[in-house]
Each structure stands twice: as C-alpha cells, then as structure tokens.
Design a protein around this motif. Structure first.
Motif, mmCIF file in Angstrom:
data_model
loop_
_atom_site.group_PDB
_atom_site.id
_atom_site.type_symbol
_atom_site.label_atom_id
_atom_site.label_comp_id
_atom_site.label_asym_id
_atom_site.label_seq_id
_atom_site.Cartn_x
_atom_site.Cartn_y
_atom_site.Cartn_z
ATOM 1 N N GLU A 1 0.851 -1.197 0.000
ATOM 2 C CA GLU A 1 0.000 0.000 0.000
ATOM 3 C C GLU A 1 0.885 1.245 0.000
ATOM 4 O O GLU A 1 1.787 1.376 0.826
ATOM 5 N N ILE A 2 0.601 2.120 -0.961
ATOM 6 C CA ILE A 2 1.306 3.412 -1.002
ATOM 7 C C ILE A 2 0.271 4.503 -0.758
ATOM 8 O O ILE A 2 -0.600 4.737 -1.611
ATOM 9 N N PRO A 3 0.302 5.163 0.393
ATOM 10 C CA PRO A 3 -0.688 6.223 0.645
ATOM 11 C C PRO A 3 -0.611 7.308 -0.429
ATOM 12 O O PRO A 3 0.476 7.690 -0.854
ATOM 13 N N GLN A 4 -1.773 7.783 -0.834
ATOM 14 C CA GLN A 4 -1.792 8.788 -1.919
ATOM 15 C C GLN A 4 -1.256 10.128 -1.440
ATOM 16 O O GLN A 4 -0.960 11.000 -2.243
ATOM 17 N N VAL A 5 -1.151 10.275 -0.142
ATOM 18 C CA VAL A 5 -0.563 11.503 0.357
ATOM 19 C C VAL A 5 0.950 11.477 0.068
ATOM 20 O O VAL A 5 1.588 12.508 -0.130
ATOM 21 N N THR A 6 1.517 10.265 -0.066
ATOM 22 C CA THR A 6 2.940 10.111 -0.392
ATOM 23 C C THR A 6 3.159 10.195 -1.907
ATOM 24 O O THR A 6 4.096 10.858 -2.366
ATOM 25 N N ALA A 7 2.345 9.469 -2.660
ATOM 26 C CA ALA A 7 2.587 9.406 -4.107
ATOM 27 C C ALA A 7 1.295 9.251 -4.877
ATOM 28 O O ALA A 7 0.434 8.442 -4.509
ATOM 29 N N ILE A 8 1.163 10.038 -5.943
ATOM 30 C CA ILE A 8 0.059 9.820 -6.878
ATOM 31 C C ILE A 8 0.582 9.534 -8.289
ATOM 32 O O ILE A 8 -0.189 9.316 -9.207
ATOM 33 N N TYR A 9 1.913 9.549 -8.429
ATOM 34 C CA TYR A 9 2.574 9.130 -9.674
ATOM 35 C C TYR A 9 3.813 8.319 -9.267
ATOM 36 O O TYR A 9 4.389 8.579 -8.196
ATOM 37 N N PRO A 10 4.284 7.402 -10.117
ATOM 38 C CA PRO A 10 5.470 6.611 -9.753
ATOM 39 C C PRO A 10 6.681 7.493 -9.460
ATOM 40 O O PRO A 10 7.453 7.221 -8.554
ATOM 41 N N GLU A 11 6.797 8.597 -10.210
ATOM 42 C CA GLU A 11 7.994 9.436 -10.026
ATOM 43 C C GLU A 11 8.009 10.145 -8.669
ATOM 44 O O GLU A 11 9.050 10.626 -8.228
ATOM 45 N N ASP A 12 6.839 10.173 -7.980
ATOM 46 C CA ASP A 12 6.821 10.779 -6.638
ATOM 47 C C ASP A 12 7.656 9.958 -5.653
ATOM 48 O O ASP A 12 7.957 10.424 -4.558
ATOM 49 N N LEU A 13 7.992 8.718 -6.035
ATOM 50 C CA LEU A 13 8.752 7.859 -5.111
ATOM 51 C C LEU A 13 10.263 7.991 -5.301
ATOM 52 O O LEU A 13 11.044 7.342 -4.609
ATOM 53 N N LYS A 14 10.633 8.831 -6.265
ATOM 54 C CA LYS A 14 12.056 8.975 -6.638
ATOM 55 C C LYS A 14 12.948 9.228 -5.421
ATOM 56 O O LYS A 14 13.998 8.604 -5.276
ATOM 57 N N ASP A 15 12.510 10.124 -4.558
ATOM 58 C CA ASP A 15 13.357 10.479 -3.414
ATOM 59 C C ASP A 15 12.920 9.790 -2.122
ATOM 60 O O ASP A 15 13.433 10.104 -1.048
ATOM 61 N N ALA A 16 11.960 8.866 -2.227
ATOM 62 C CA ALA A 16 11.484 8.189 -1.007
ATOM 63 C C ALA A 16 12.479 7.107 -0.585
ATOM 64 O O ALA A 16 13.247 6.607 -1.408
ATOM 65 N N LYS A 17 12.443 6.755 0.702
ATOM 66 C CA LYS A 17 13.301 5.667 1.190
ATOM 67 C C LYS A 17 12.606 4.354 0.849
ATOM 68 O O LYS A 17 11.583 4.012 1.448
ATOM 69 N N LEU A 18 13.128 3.660 -0.151
ATOM 70 C CA LEU A 18 12.457 2.441 -0.599
ATOM 71 C C LEU A 18 13.318 1.224 -0.270
ATOM 72 O O LEU A 18 14.551 1.302 -0.292
ATOM 73 N N PRO A 19 12.673 0.080 -0.009
ATOM 74 C CA PRO A 19 13.468 -1.135 0.174
ATOM 75 C C PRO A 19 14.058 -1.554 -1.180
ATOM 76 O O PRO A 19 13.544 -1.157 -2.225
ATOM 77 N N ARG A 20 15.130 -2.369 -1.161
ATOM 78 C CA ARG A 20 15.684 -2.848 -2.440
ATOM 79 C C ARG A 20 14.783 -3.917 -3.038
ATOM 80 O O ARG A 20 14.630 -4.014 -4.240
ATOM 81 N N ALA A 21 14.230 -4.718 -2.109
ATOM 82 C CA ALA A 21 13.385 -5.829 -2.564
ATOM 83 C C ALA A 21 12.304 -6.057 -1.522
ATOM 84 O O ALA A 21 12.466 -5.708 -0.355
ATOM 85 N N ILE A 22 11.227 -6.665 -1.976
ATOM 86 C CA ILE A 22 10.140 -7.019 -1.051
ATOM 87 C C ILE A 22 10.126 -8.533 -0.909
ATOM 88 O O ILE A 22 10.264 -9.268 -1.914
ATOM 89 N N GLU A 23 10.009 -8.990 0.320
ATOM 90 C CA GLU A 23 9.998 -10.441 0.580
ATOM 91 C C GLU A 23 8.689 -11.043 0.084
ATOM 92 O O GLU A 23 7.626 -10.428 0.256
#
Ligand code: UTP
Length: 490
Positions: A461-483
């Motif tokens: 789940e990605i809250p829409q307050v965080t991102a409404i386009y994929p590029e909004d995640l560019k500077d977010a702290k993301l995991p390398r992989a999901i288990e």
C-alpha cells in the motif's frame, strides 16, 4: 404569510389526488405531528406531474431502445504519448497545471447511490478500501486532495453529493474524522433528489412506512440538477472555479485531479469530457462511448448490437473500443447553462432521459400496514445517468486511461474465502491497488516478488498523500526488494 400544516396537507392531497396517488396520505391521521411533517416534506420534494407522466411512459410501457441511424466509434486521445500527440500533451499539461494552480479546479464525488450490491451498512464512502490500513474511501480521496493542495499550493474545493438516505451519516463521518485534516469550509456535502418506487402491478407509489414513501435516489444524472439547486455551482462561481472533476465514490485510486485530462478538455473548449478504458472484450459491461449524429453519446453495452461490438479495425483492434468509466471533466458554466437555459416549455432547466429498472423494493401492505419483503422484483425504479448529458455538449473529448493506474472500483460484495475474487469487489480492488503499487516500485528499481501467473506475491500500500505518480517515489526511502508474502506499507 406562513404556511400551516393544514395548508401543506391540502396542497399535498390535491397534487396526489390529481394523479390517483391519494393513498400516500392514507395513514396521515394516525401520525403524530413530527411524522406528518416528515411525510409532507417527502411529498413536497417529489415532482408529481413528472411521476404521473413517467408511470405512463416507463411503468405501463417499457420504452424500447431505438438504435440511432448513425453510430461511429468516438475518437480519443491515447494514454501512451507518441510523436503524434506529444506537442499537444505538453501544452495541455501546462494548461491543466495552470488551471489547478489558479484555483480554477474543484473535485466532485457522487456518493448518493445506495450501494446495494456491496451491502455495506453505511454510506459507501465509509467503506474500508485499502489493503493494509483499511482506509475508508472518503479518506483515500482526502489524501489525494492533500497531495494536490501541497503540490500546487492551492485549496481544492471538494463537493460531495449524498442522498437524503445517507446525508446525515456522511456528514457525521466527515465530522468524526475532523474533515480528514482538510478545511471544512472547502468541503460541501449536499443531497440529491429522490424518486418514488412504483408498484409493477398496481402502478401505485409504494410506501415504506405509514409516514414514508419508498423513495430512492434519482440516479447520478440527478447530480447535474443537485449541483445547481444546492448552491454548489454558485459557490464555485464565487470562488472562481471553472472546471469540475467528476468522480465516483467507489474507486480508491481514482485520479481526482488529472492535469493532462483537464488541460486537453480546456484546450479543446469541451463542455463535458470523459475518460475511457479500452474494452477488454467486445461485450464487456461498460457503456460504449460512441458518436451518434455528430455528438459524443454513451450506448449501454446491452444496447450495442453484437456486430458493432465485435467489429474490428484493420489492426485487429475493437472499433468500438471506448468503455465509459464515469470519470468526467465538466465546465462549471456548462452545468449552470443546463439548469438555466430556456426550454421548449419555457420553464428553464433540462431533462435527461429516464431509465427503468425492475427491483425488489420492501414496502408496507396498504391494507394491513404490515411490512412486505418481496422475493422477486415488484417495483420500478427510475434513474437518470450523468453520461446522458454528453450529447448536450457543443464539444466533448475522450481521453484514454489505464486500468491499473486508476480503476479499482468496489461495487460487489466479496466472495466467500477461498473462492476467486468477484469482479469489482473489495478483494479485486485490493489486488489492483497492490498491482499499481508494485508497478510504481518496479519503476523505481525495487524488486517485487511475483507468482508464476505474474500476480504480486505480497500486499503493498502506497498512501496517496505520499505518491500519486510513480515518479513521486524517486526520493522516497524504498526497500531494495520485497519479501514474498510480505505486507508493505510505504
Ligand atoms: P452505481 O451505479 O455503482 O450504483 O453508482 P450504487 O447505487 O452506488 O450501487 P448499487 O447499484 O446499488 O450496488 C455509481 C456512482 O454513482 C453514484 C454512486 O454513489 C456511485 O458513486 N450514484 C448513483 C449517485 O450519487 N446517485 C444515484 O442515484 C446513483
């Protein structure tokens, strides 16, 4: 001069007797004052001459759909950007962004439906929709609005159409949630009009209690009148809002404010425009956006002849490909004009065609006043549809959207555990929300586990307050992989 309850009763009786529906007042003398007032208020809210006319045309008779002489596929703007449209899209995006930044765009959620297929006890907008936080639909929209307000540095007015059946509960939900952190002065909830259910056999208006008519909302087409009569249009004009983004209450990932779509609609000078989804197969249960006698028109999937539904162009694509998903952009002055322009009868306003549906409607027996719960359809409900305003437009454009990107509707109840998710159910919506989140993460180089059939082996789940386009995640702290099997809330 004040109107007394006796005057109101006399006026109601006259209106009802004139059309042979006097039974609506049968129990009036047994009611206490409050109940009498409530019944009279309901009676005063119904256009009885219209009810009488519709009993003739739509209850006694089943109006037949006549296939128009000329039906062509509607032209549309594609989702994928190609050289053919690039320059136009750049300009449209600029225009759309400017409209939003200038405070000219408001959002409109139609939430007056009864949500009978879902069977949720409460307004549909209060339904927990997201896969992990179980965020209610209204809260999903509020997050989207927060995102847009921050991005553009502007307040986005939000209009919510309810019905008299769910209005109080809807407003109470907004209040309980402190208007989701939005400014209350920028949210306006208003109810749409209702229409009585008519008994199929007797053609009498059904009563749901001694003091209540069996009323139901008059369809999402009723929104175009309710926007005007509620004062919402006047409020928009006063705020300088010129464009309205129309969306339904059942889709947690809808792009409530889409600058490209709004920009194309504005650039082309359209009155009301639509997003479309390419139909997955010829008879998919979506209205077909076509052109009839030069006007963009929606033809329901049940009314489009098979040979047209199955017709293909030279590339093997369906010719009638545009499925209607009830996402529209509307000029505010178009809605205003619909309500104020003179008509043939000189009364002002406009009329959308009525649609008849045979339904099971609970009611009371008029002799015994006992409740009746029918097993089979016993009544006619009449509704108008918002897309029937499209042929009233001078200009109307169609823009393609993408299923995974913005279409995860919740209409039907879930199937029992272990069975395949029903279409358009809470479960199928959660799967689509996870799929969209997975694609956005993959676009940002996160490894997402997928099963052999390609479905995501995780819940994301990605809250829409965080991102409404994929590029909004560019500077977010993301995991390398999901288990595999993980639940991930970003
Ligand atoms: P649906 O056609 O899905 O109907 O409405 P519904 O009433 O929500 O659900 P069912 O058919 O009883 O299961 C599409 C959208 O139009 C709104 C709904 O709230 C939903 O957002 N709508 C529908 C109205 O606002 N008013 C209406 O009279 C009908």
């Amino acid at each position: 001069m004040t109107t007394t309850i006796t005057d109101r009763y006399a006026a109601a009786k006259e209106a009802l007797d004139a059309i042979d529906q006097g039974h609506v007042l049968k129990f009036y003398d047994e009611l206490d004052e409050q109940q009498q007032d409530s019944l009279l208020t309901e009676i005063e809210g119904v256009d009885w001459p219209e009810v009488a006319a519709l009993i003739e045309t739509h209850v006694k008779n089943k109006p037949r759909f006549t296939l128009p002489g000329s039906i062509e596929p509607a032209p549309w703007y594609p989702y994928e950007v190609s050289d053919a449209v690039r320059a136009k899209y750049i300009e449209a995006r600029r225009v759309g962004d400017q409209l939003i930044r200038d405070g000219k765009v408001a959002v409109f959620t139609v939430a007056g439906g009864q949500g009978s297929r879902l069977g949720w006890d409460g307004p549909k907008g209060t339904f927990p929709a997201t896969p992990i936080r179980r965020l209610p639909l209204f809260a999903c929209f509020a997050e989207y609005i927060h995102n847009i307000q921050k991005r553009y540095g502007v307040a986005i007015p939000w209009y919510v159409m309810t019905s008299p059946l769910n209005h109080a509960d809807t407003v109470a939900f907004f209040e309980k949630n402190a208007w989701f952190g939005l400014k209350q002065e920028n949210i306006m909830c208003f109810p749409q009009a209702m229409f009585p259910a008519i008994d199929l056999q007797t053609r009498q208006v059904l009563m749901s209690a001694k003091d209540a008519i069996a009323l139901s909302p008059n369809g999402h087409g009723g929104s175009l009148k309710a926007l005007y009569t509620s004062g919402a249009i006047a409020d928009m004009l006063q705020r300088g809002v010129t464009q309205l983004s129309y969306t339904q209450v059942d889709n947690p990932i809808v792009r409530m404010v889409d600058p490209l779509f709004l920009g194309l609609h504005e650039l082309d000078g359209a009155d009301m425009s639509s997003k479309m989804l390419p139909k997955a197969y010829p008879k998919e249960k979506l209205g077909n956006i076509c052109v009839v006698d030069g006007k963009v028109t929606v033809i329901e999937y049940t009314n489009l002849p098979d040979e047209l539904a199955e017709q293909r162009d030279e590339d093997g694509e369906l010719s009638f490909k545009c499925g209607n998903v009830a996402l529209h952009a509307l000029r505010v002055d178009f809605v205003e004009k619909l309500n104020t322009r003179p008509t043939e009868t000189g009364t002002g306003g406009f009329a959308l065609p009525w649609n008849r549906a045979e339904k099971k409607v609970a009611h009371i027996d008029l002799d015994s006043a006992t409740p009746v719960k029918p097993e089979t359809p016993n009544a006619i409900k009449l509704e108008t549809f918002v897309f029937d305003a499209l042929p009233l437009c001078e200009t109307s454009i169609v823009y393609e959207t993408d299923r995974v990107d913005e279409f995860a509707p919740i209409k039907n109840a879930d199937t029992p555990e272990g069975e395949e998710a029903a279409n358009d159910s809470p479960e199928s919506s959660k799967q689509l929300q996870t799929e969209r989140a997975a694609r956005w993460l993959e676009a940002n180089r996160v490894k997402v586990p997928r099963r052999a059939d390609g479905t995501v082996d995780a819940v994301i789940e990605i809250p829409q307050v965080t991102a409404i386009y994929p590029e909004d995640l560019k500077d977010a702290k993301l995991p390398r992989a999901i288990e595999p099997g993980a639940e991930v809330l970003l």
